[in-house]
Design a protein around this motif. Structure first.
Motif, mmCIF file in Angstrom:
data_model
loop_
_atom_site.group_PDB
_atom_site.id
_atom_site.type_symbol
_atom_site.label_atom_id
_atom_site.label_comp_id
_atom_site.label_asym_id
_atom_site.label_seq_id
_atom_site.Cartn_x
_atom_site.Cartn_y
_atom_site.Cartn_z
ATOM 1 N N VAL A 1 2.557 5.402 13.016
ATOM 2 C CA VAL A 1 2.849 4.203 13.792
ATOM 3 C C VAL A 1 1.564 3.442 14.050
ATOM 4 N N GLY A 2 1.633 2.123 13.869
ATOM 5 C CA GLY A 2 0.511 1.247 14.206
ATOM 6 C C GLY A 2 0.950 0.270 15.280
ATOM 7 N N CYS A 3 0.099 0.079 16.279
ATOM 8 C CA CYS A 3 0.380 -0.850 17.373
ATOM 9 C C CYS A 3 -0.773 -1.829 17.498
ATOM 10 N N ALA A 4 -0.453 -3.124 17.482
ATOM 11 C CA ALA A 4 -1.433 -4.188 17.676
ATOM 12 C C ALA A 4 -1.113 -4.866 18.998
ATOM 13 N N SER A 5 -1.967 -4.663 19.995
ATOM 14 C CA SER A 5 -1.716 -5.227 21.314
ATOM 15 C C SER A 5 -1.685 -6.750 21.238
ATOM 16 N N ILE A 6 -0.777 -7.356 21.999
ATOM 17 C CA ILE A 6 -0.767 -8.824 22.082
ATOM 18 C C ILE A 6 -1.530 -9.299 23.316
ATOM 19 N N ALA B 1 0.812 -1.220 0.000
ATOM 20 C CA ALA B 1 0.000 0.000 0.000
ATOM 21 C C ALA B 1 0.846 1.271 0.000
ATOM 22 N N PHE B 2 2.026 1.209 0.583
ATOM 23 C CA PHE B 2 2.873 2.393 0.722
ATOM 24 C C PHE B 2 4.261 2.142 0.151
ATOM 25 N N ALA B 3 4.308 1.693 -1.080
ATOM 26 C CA ALA B 3 5.564 1.336 -1.740
ATOM 27 C C ALA B 3 6.525 2.522 -1.828
ATOM 28 N N GLN B 4 6.007 3.753 -1.841
ATOM 29 C CA GLN B 4 6.857 4.944 -1.945
ATOM 30 C C GLN B 4 7.507 5.318 -0.607
ATOM 31 N N ASN B 5 7.108 4.668 0.479
ATOM 32 C CA ASN B 5 7.652 4.942 1.808
ATOM 33 C C ASN B 5 8.375 3.719 2.348
ATOM 34 N N LEU C 1 4.393 14.599 19.307
ATOM 35 C CA LEU C 1 3.686 13.331 19.391
ATOM 36 C C LEU C 1 2.196 13.613 19.276
ATOM 37 N N ASP C 2 1.513 12.911 18.400
ATOM 38 C CA ASP C 2 0.065 13.074 18.206
ATOM 39 C C ASP C 2 -0.577 11.694 18.324
ATOM 40 N N LEU C 3 -1.127 11.407 19.526
ATOM 41 C CA LEU C 3 -1.724 10.089 19.747
ATOM 42 C C LEU C 3 -3.107 9.962 19.112
ATOM 43 N N GLU C 4 -3.633 11.058 18.576
ATOM 44 C CA GLU C 4 -4.908 11.027 17.865
ATOM 45 C C GLU C 4 -4.727 11.672 16.490
ATOM 46 N N PRO C 5 -4.115 10.942 15.547
ATOM 47 C CA PRO C 5 -3.853 11.556 14.238
ATOM 48 C C PRO C 5 -5.161 11.844 13.497
ATOM 49 N N PRO C 6 -5.132 12.839 12.618
ATOM 50 C CA PRO C 6 -6.332 13.155 11.847
ATOM 51 C C PRO C 6 -6.684 12.005 10.907
ATOM 52 N N ALA C 7 -7.917 11.965 10.505
ATOM 53 C CA ALA C 7 -8.396 10.908 9.612
ATOM 54 C C ALA C 7 -7.941 11.189 8.180
ATOM 55 N N THR C 8 -6.618 11.126 7.970
ATOM 56 C CA THR C 8 -6.019 11.352 6.657
ATOM 57 C C THR C 8 -5.074 10.192 6.357
ATOM 58 N N GLU C 9 -4.621 10.147 5.129
ATOM 59 C CA GLU C 9 -3.651 9.123 4.747
ATOM 60 C C GLU C 9 -2.295 9.466 5.331
ATOM 61 N N PRO C 10 -1.495 8.523 5.702
ATOM 62 C CA PRO C 10 -1.687 7.087 5.596
ATOM 63 C C PRO C 10 -2.378 6.432 6.803
ATOM 64 N N ALA C 11 -2.794 7.263 7.788
ATOM 65 C CA ALA C 11 -3.402 6.711 9.003
ATOM 66 C C ALA C 11 -4.675 5.912 8.705
ATOM 67 N N VAL C 12 -5.495 6.393 7.771
ATOM 68 C CA VAL C 12 -6.760 5.727 7.471
ATOM 69 C C VAL C 12 -6.512 4.334 6.892
ATOM 70 N N THR C 13 -5.615 4.232 5.932
ATOM 71 C CA THR C 13 -5.320 2.929 5.329
ATOM 72 C C THR C 13 -4.652 2.004 6.331
ATOM 73 N N MET C 14 -3.739 2.534 7.138
ATOM 74 C CA MET C 14 -3.087 1.711 8.153
ATOM 75 C C MET C 14 -4.131 1.138 9.118
ATOM 76 N N ALA C 15 -5.058 1.956 9.569
ATOM 77 C CA ALA C 15 -6.110 1.495 10.489
ATOM 78 C C ALA C 15 -6.989 0.436 9.821
ATOM 79 N N ARG C 16 -7.383 0.674 8.578
ATOM 80 C CA ARG C 16 -8.228 -0.291 7.870
ATOM 81 C C ARG C 16 -7.521 -1.636 7.721
ATOM 82 N N LEU C 17 -6.243 -1.603 7.366
ATOM 83 C CA LEU C 17 -5.488 -2.847 7.212
ATOM 84 C C LEU C 17 -5.285 -3.548 8.557
#
Length: 184
Positions: A94-99, A57-61, A122-138
């Protein structure tokens, strides 16, 4: 579905000590967390799938699996590609998946890139923009997790996590990391 606040606090107390050990010996809770990490790291699973999906999804990064077993989660980050002409302020997502609980979060850290990287915000509540939206969906689809709402994430947790201690420890620290801005 996000577990109740009471259940999440119970989970936090299961994997993190509620008292500081003056001898700094690993607590029974630390042994439980390390045993869970051994199990999670031994089996290939949805985390590997997620990293592959983020790479596509983020081949450019640059995508980094920045997981360490000192935290309660798998970590990944989307870094901007670095080049001399791309110096300046940039967000790392950053994406975190709790274990330890069936929840995830997505946040961002701003760095100034130049000769070296300098933390700025540090922004623990990022805006609903890319790439945060795609990261959350995935993360939701690949990991079958629910987003931890900010009001629950910011709730105090009566446990010691890394260098965080009550009353400054939150469920965010217990379920994910006590150092959200400390990225490799």
């Amino acid at each position: 579905m996000v577990p109740s606040l009471e259940k999440l606090l119970e989970i936090a107390r299961t994997y993190w000590p509620s008292e500081e050990d003056p001898n700094q010996e690993p607590s029974p809770e630390a042994h439980l967390l390390h045993a869970l990490w051994r199990k999670k790291l031994a089996e290939p699973g949805p985390w590997d799938v997620l990293i592959d999906q983020l790479d596509q999804a983020f081949a450019q990064n640059a995508i980094g699996d920045i997981t360490t077993s000192r935290d309660g989660c798998f970590w990944c980050a989307i870094y901007p590609r670095r080049s001399p002409e791309r110096s300046g302020l940039h967000w790392v997502y950053v994406g975190c998946a709790s274990i330890i609980a069936p929840v995830y979060t997505v946040y961002r850290v701003q760095f100034e890139y130049g000769e070296r990287r300098i933390f700025r915000q540090l922004d623990l509540e990022p805006p609903a923009t890319e790439p945060a939206v795609t990261m959350a969906r995935l993360m939701e689809s690949a990991m079958d997790l629910s987003l931890l709402p900010p009001d629950i994430a910011n709730h105090p947790a009566p446990v010691f996590v890394g260098w965080k201690s009550p009353p400054k420890t939150t469920l965010f620290h217990a379920l994910f990391t006590s150092e959200p801005d400390n990225l490799p």
